[in-house]
Design a protein around this motif. Structure first.
Motif, PDB file in Angstrom:
ATOM      1  N   ALA A 264      36.042 -29.603  11.072  1.00 57.53           N
ATOM      2  CA  ALA A 264      37.421 -29.717  10.580  1.00 57.53           C
ATOM      3  C   ALA A 264      38.138 -28.377  10.669  1.00 57.53           C
ATOM      4  O   ALA A 264      39.318 -28.314  11.039  1.00 57.53           O
ATOM      5  CB  ALA A 264      37.428 -30.234   9.140  1.00 57.53           C
ATOM      6  N   GLU A 265      37.436 -27.294  10.346  1.00 61.31           N
ATOM      7  CA  GLU A 265      38.049 -25.965  10.408  1.00 61.31           C
ATOM      8  C   GLU A 265      38.363 -25.569  11.849  1.00 61.31           C
ATOM      9  O   GLU A 265      39.397 -24.959  12.122  1.00 61.31           O
ATOM     10  CB  GLU A 265      37.159 -24.919   9.740  1.00 61.31           C
ATOM     11  N   ARG A 266      37.476 -25.903  12.783  1.00 61.21           N
ATOM     12  CA  ARG A 266      37.736 -25.589  14.197  1.00 61.21           C
ATOM     13  C   ARG A 266      38.943 -26.366  14.700  1.00 61.21           C
ATOM     14  O   ARG A 266      39.776 -25.825  15.429  1.00 61.21           O
ATOM     15  CB  ARG A 266      36.507 -25.877  15.055  1.00 61.21           C
ATOM     16  N   LEU A 267      39.053 -27.635  14.311  1.00 55.16           N
ATOM     17  CA  LEU A 267      40.226 -28.432  14.688  1.00 55.16           C
ATOM     18  C   LEU A 267      41.492 -27.832  14.099  1.00 55.16           C
ATOM     19  O   LEU A 267      42.516 -27.735  14.763  1.00 55.16           O
ATOM     20  CB  LEU A 267      40.078 -29.877  14.202  1.00 55.16           C
ATOM     21  N   LEU A 268      41.413 -27.451  12.831  1.00 58.57           N
ATOM     22  CA  LEU A 268      42.565 -26.895  12.137  1.00 58.57           C
ATOM     23  C   LEU A 268      43.076 -25.634  12.828  1.00 58.57           C
ATOM     24  O   LEU A 268      44.279 -25.453  13.004  1.00 58.57           O
ATOM     25  CB  LEU A 268      42.185 -26.572  10.685  1.00 58.57           C
TER      26      LEU A 268
ATOM     27  N   LEU B 208      42.583 -24.628  15.949  1.00 51.92           N
ATOM     28  CA  LEU B 208      42.605 -24.699  17.413  1.00 51.92           C
ATOM     29  C   LEU B 208      43.800 -23.951  17.999  1.00 51.92           C
ATOM     30  O   LEU B 208      43.665 -23.190  18.947  1.00 51.92           O
ATOM     31  CB  LEU B 208      42.627 -26.168  17.863  1.00 51.92           C
ATOM     32  N   ALA B 209      44.976 -24.156  17.430  1.00 48.72           N
ATOM     33  CA  ALA B 209      46.175 -23.477  17.943  1.00 48.72           C
ATOM     34  C   ALA B 209      46.095 -21.973  17.713  1.00 48.72           C
ATOM     35  O   ALA B 209      46.629 -21.189  18.507  1.00 48.72           O
ATOM     36  CB  ALA B 209      47.431 -24.043  17.295  1.00 48.72           C
ATOM     37  N   ASP B 210      45.432 -21.554  16.637  1.00 51.15           N
ATOM     38  CA  ASP B 210      45.294 -20.127  16.352  1.00 51.15           C
ATOM     39  C   ASP B 210      44.361 -19.460  17.363  1.00 51.15           C
ATOM     40  O   ASP B 210      44.631 -18.363  17.841  1.00 51.15           O
ATOM     41  CB  ASP B 210      44.736 -19.899  14.940  1.00 51.15           C
ATOM     42  N   THR B 211      43.250 -20.133  17.660  1.00 52.89           N
ATOM     43  CA  THR B 211      42.257 -19.518  18.537  1.00 52.89           C
ATOM     44  C   THR B 211      42.623 -19.648  20.010  1.00 52.89           C
ATOM     45  O   THR B 211      42.395 -18.733  20.794  1.00 52.89           O
ATOM     46  CB  THR B 211      40.861 -20.139  18.310  1.00 52.89           C
ATOM     47  N   GLU B 212      43.187 -20.781  20.385  1.00 51.70           N
ATOM     48  CA  GLU B 212      43.519 -21.008  21.794  1.00 51.70           C
ATOM     49  C   GLU B 212      44.953 -20.617  22.131  1.00 51.70           C
ATOM     50  O   GLU B 212      45.285 -20.431  23.290  1.00 51.70           O
ATOM     51  CB  GLU B 212      43.307 -22.483  22.169  1.00 51.70           C
TER      52      GLU B 212
ATOM     53  N   GLU C 222      50.604 -21.864  23.149  1.00 54.55           N
ATOM     54  CA  GLU C 222      51.042 -21.985  24.538  1.00 54.55           C
ATOM     55  C   GLU C 222      50.020 -22.755  25.370  1.00 54.55           C
ATOM     56  O   GLU C 222      50.381 -23.577  26.216  1.00 54.55           O
ATOM     57  CB  GLU C 222      51.284 -20.606  25.163  1.00 54.55           C
ATOM     58  N   ALA C 223      48.731 -22.484  25.131  1.00 55.46           N
ATOM     59  CA  ALA C 223      47.679 -23.204  25.862  1.00 55.46           C
ATOM     60  C   ALA C 223      47.700 -24.682  25.493  1.00 55.46           C
ATOM     61  O   ALA C 223      47.540 -25.553  26.353  1.00 55.46           O
ATOM     62  CB  ALA C 223      46.315 -22.592  25.547  1.00 55.46           C
ATOM     63  N   ILE C 224      47.916 -24.966  24.220  1.00 62.23           N
ATOM     64  CA  ILE C 224      47.997 -26.359  23.776  1.00 62.23           C
ATOM     65  C   ILE C 224      49.226 -27.026  24.374  1.00 62.23           C
ATOM     66  O   ILE C 224      49.178 -28.185  24.797  1.00 62.23           O
ATOM     67  CB  ILE C 224      47.989 -26.425  22.234  1.00 62.23           C
TER      68      ILE C 224
END
Length: 198
Positions: A53-57, A59-63, A66-68
């Protein structure tokens, strides 16, 4: 009678295909985006692992948003990829400007009482409460029912749209965009309930 010259049709030659072969096939990009969205939503659903859940949450921060955007921004609103794009844009906006989000949400509360209840923001709805709510909504991708995630996000966007409509600082276009996000997420939630969201 004038003499007509007939030209031989031009042949593209090898260089014609350079860009075509070197570029990314839009159909493949779309297919990959859909597959990634399906894996994220359907694969994470029911995972009892809080780390998922934390990785999903984040995702925009880590990737990076713009990539999303490159992956999902062109997806249809009634697709999993389109839903994820809208959810991450809402979260990014709230986290980037929580005070404006709180001001617009607060202004919309008296105008959208039912949506206020569905959104489930703690009272009073300050910047920290809004960030906590939007994060909780996205964690629901892994831990809850995806239709609920979409209904809550749609309700939140509807309250914000109502708030923007009442604030002189907001343009009609800003109101329309947020209302469109709300309507798209709500329609997608109904598709999810009917088993038609993919």
């Amino acid at each position: 009678m004038s003499e007509r010259r007939h030209h031989r049709p031009m042949r593209p030659g090898d260089r014609f295909f350079d860009d075509l072969l070197g570029g990314t096939d839009p159909a493949l990009v779309s297919e990959a985006a859909d597959r990634a969205a399906t894996l994220l939503v359907r694969g994470a659903h029911g995972a009892d692992d809080g780390a998922v859940a934390e990785r999903l949450l984040h995702l925009a921060d880590t990737e990076g948003i713009e990539a999303i955007a490159e992956l999902w921004s062109g997806a249809a609103p009634e697709s999993l990829a389109g839903c994820l794009w809208r959810l991450y844009v809402l979260r990014s906006w709230v986290h980037a400007d929580p005070h404006a989000a709180a001001r617009e949400y607060d202004a919309g509360l008296p105008r959208a009482p039912l949506a206020r209840v569905v959104a489930g923001v703690a009272e009073p709805p300050g910047p920290d409460e809004l960030k906590a709510m939007i994060d909780q909504v996205l964690r629901g991708i892994a831990a809850g029912d995806f239709a609920d995630v979409l209904f809550r996000a749609a309700a939140f966007a509807r309250v914000v749209a109502a708030g923007r409509a009442g604030l002189s600082a907001s343009s009609d276009e800003q109101v329309r965009r947020m209302l469109a996000v709300s309507e798209q997420l709500e329609a997608a939630a109904h598709h999810e309930l009917a088993g038609r969201l993919s």
